[in-house]
Motif scaffolding. Structure first.
Motif, short mmCIF file in Angstrom:
data_model
loop_
_atom_site.label_atom_id
_atom_site.label_comp_id
_atom_site.label_asym_id
_atom_site.label_seq_id
_atom_site.Cartn_x
_atom_site.Cartn_y
_atom_site.Cartn_z
N ASP A 276 0.88 -1.08 -0.14
CA ASP A 276 -0.15 0.11 0.00
C ASP A 276 0.79 1.41 0.13
N ASP A 277 1.91 1.21 0.63
CA ASP A 277 2.86 2.28 0.97
C ASP A 277 3.65 2.66 -0.53
N GLN A 278 3.86 1.67 -1.44
CA GLN A 278 4.24 1.95 -2.72
C GLN A 278 3.41 2.35 -3.66
N THR A 279 2.13 1.83 -3.52
CA THR A 279 1.03 2.39 -4.17
C THR A 279 0.71 3.69 -3.89
N ARG A 280 0.89 4.14 -2.82
CA ARG A 280 0.50 5.54 -2.49
C ARG A 280 1.50 6.48 -3.01
N VAL A 281 2.67 6.18 -2.83
CA VAL A 281 4.05 6.98 -3.32
C VAL A 281 3.70 7.02 -4.92
N GLN A 282 3.43 6.00 -5.47
CA GLN A 282 3.27 6.02 -6.96
C GLN A 282 2.13 7.05 -7.54
N GLU A 283 1.01 6.83 -7.06
CA GLU A 283 -0.12 7.42 -6.94
C GLU A 283 0.11 9.11 -6.86
N PHE A 284 1.00 9.31 -5.93
CA PHE A 284 1.14 10.68 -5.50
C PHE A 284 2.01 11.29 -6.66
N PHE A 285 3.27 10.85 -7.20
CA PHE A 285 4.06 11.24 -7.81
C PHE A 285 3.52 11.16 -9.65
N THR A 286 2.60 10.04 -9.83
CA THR A 286 2.24 9.95 -11.10
C THR A 286 1.38 11.13 -11.62
N ALA A 287 0.57 11.52 -10.41
CA ALA A 287 -0.34 12.45 -10.67
C ALA A 287 0.33 14.03 -10.83
N ARG A 288 1.64 13.95 -10.36
CA ARG A 288 2.41 15.46 -10.54
C ARG A 288 3.67 15.20 -11.61
N ALA A 289 3.83 14.24 -12.19
CA ALA A 289 4.98 13.85 -12.99
C ALA A 289 5.29 15.03 -14.25
N ALA A 290 4.04 15.19 -14.83
CA ALA A 290 4.04 15.80 -16.06
C ALA A 290 4.65 17.37 -15.97
N ASP A 291 4.31 17.94 -14.80
CA ASP A 291 4.63 19.32 -14.58
C ASP A 291 5.29 19.54 -13.53
#
Length: 199
Positions: free
Chosen positions: A3-18
């Motif tokens: 779950d921790d890995q998933t939360r980190v990925q979700e957080f940064f995936t949403a912000r990666a492009a900008d």
């Protein structure tokens, strides 16, 4: 994946492009922090949680063409942005969790971690894993381009005494994970803790 890995990925995936456009002026702070690592030509260095790879160009400049620069991140979208920015020319990019690095023990001279520690699900264990891959006497830099108080203000929250980056918390955390805190700077303009890998 935890779950921790998933939360980190979700957080940064949403912000990666900008991500880079949100923080366009951080380059000099990254370069200054890398300079404090004291890298030499031919050294082997890891950017742990490299994100879009903003540290990779100064890391490459420090170790030169004979050195090794690796960037590891858990979020594919951040690594794609690093490639889009051309930073993969400065270092090899690996999709991996810093909790289980695909590296030999004592393979590196240094680790650079920008904004890393607040995203580690098990800080003591994760710092031990970073210690595993660094030779005795090697260096760890925990960096952020703004200090703890400025970062808390940016996020609209108070600076609390339980912050892992507070020196009274960070020093024993590092000591219990194979590192000795060598210097600590927490100013509005930057946070930089340098630690040395114990024997």
């Amino acid at each position: 994946m935890s779950d921790d890995q998933t939360r980190v990925q979700e957080f940064f995936t949403a912000r990666a492009a900008d991500w880079d456009s949100r923080f366009p002026d951080d380059g000099p702070a990254y370069a200054a922090a890398v300079a404090e690592l004291g890298l030499r030509p031919g050294d082997r260095v890891l950017d742990a949680g490299c994100g879009t790879g903003r540290a990779l160009p100064p890391l490459r400049a420090a170790v030169g063409p004979s050195g090794v620069v690796l960037g590891v991140d858990l979020t594919p979208a951040m690594l794609r942005e690093a490639v889009r920015a051309g930073r993969d020319r400065d270092g090899a990019l690996l999709l991996s969790d810093v909790a289980a690095l695909p590296l030999r023990s004592h393979a590196l001279d240094a680790v650079f971690g920008a904004g890393l520690i607040s995203h580690l699900p098990s800080p003591a264990e994760n710092l031990r894993e970073l210690a595993r891959v660094v030779r005795p006497g090697g260096v760890l830099a925990l960096f952020h381009p703004i200090g703890r108080a400025a970062l808390a203000a940016r996020h609209g929250r108070p600076l609390t005494p339980d912050d892992l980056r507070a020196e009274p918390n960070l020093r024993p955390l590092l000591a219990g994970s194979g590192w000795r805190l060598a210097s600590y700077i927490d100013e509005d303009s930057r946070f930089l803790a340098l630690a040395v890998r114990e024997d």
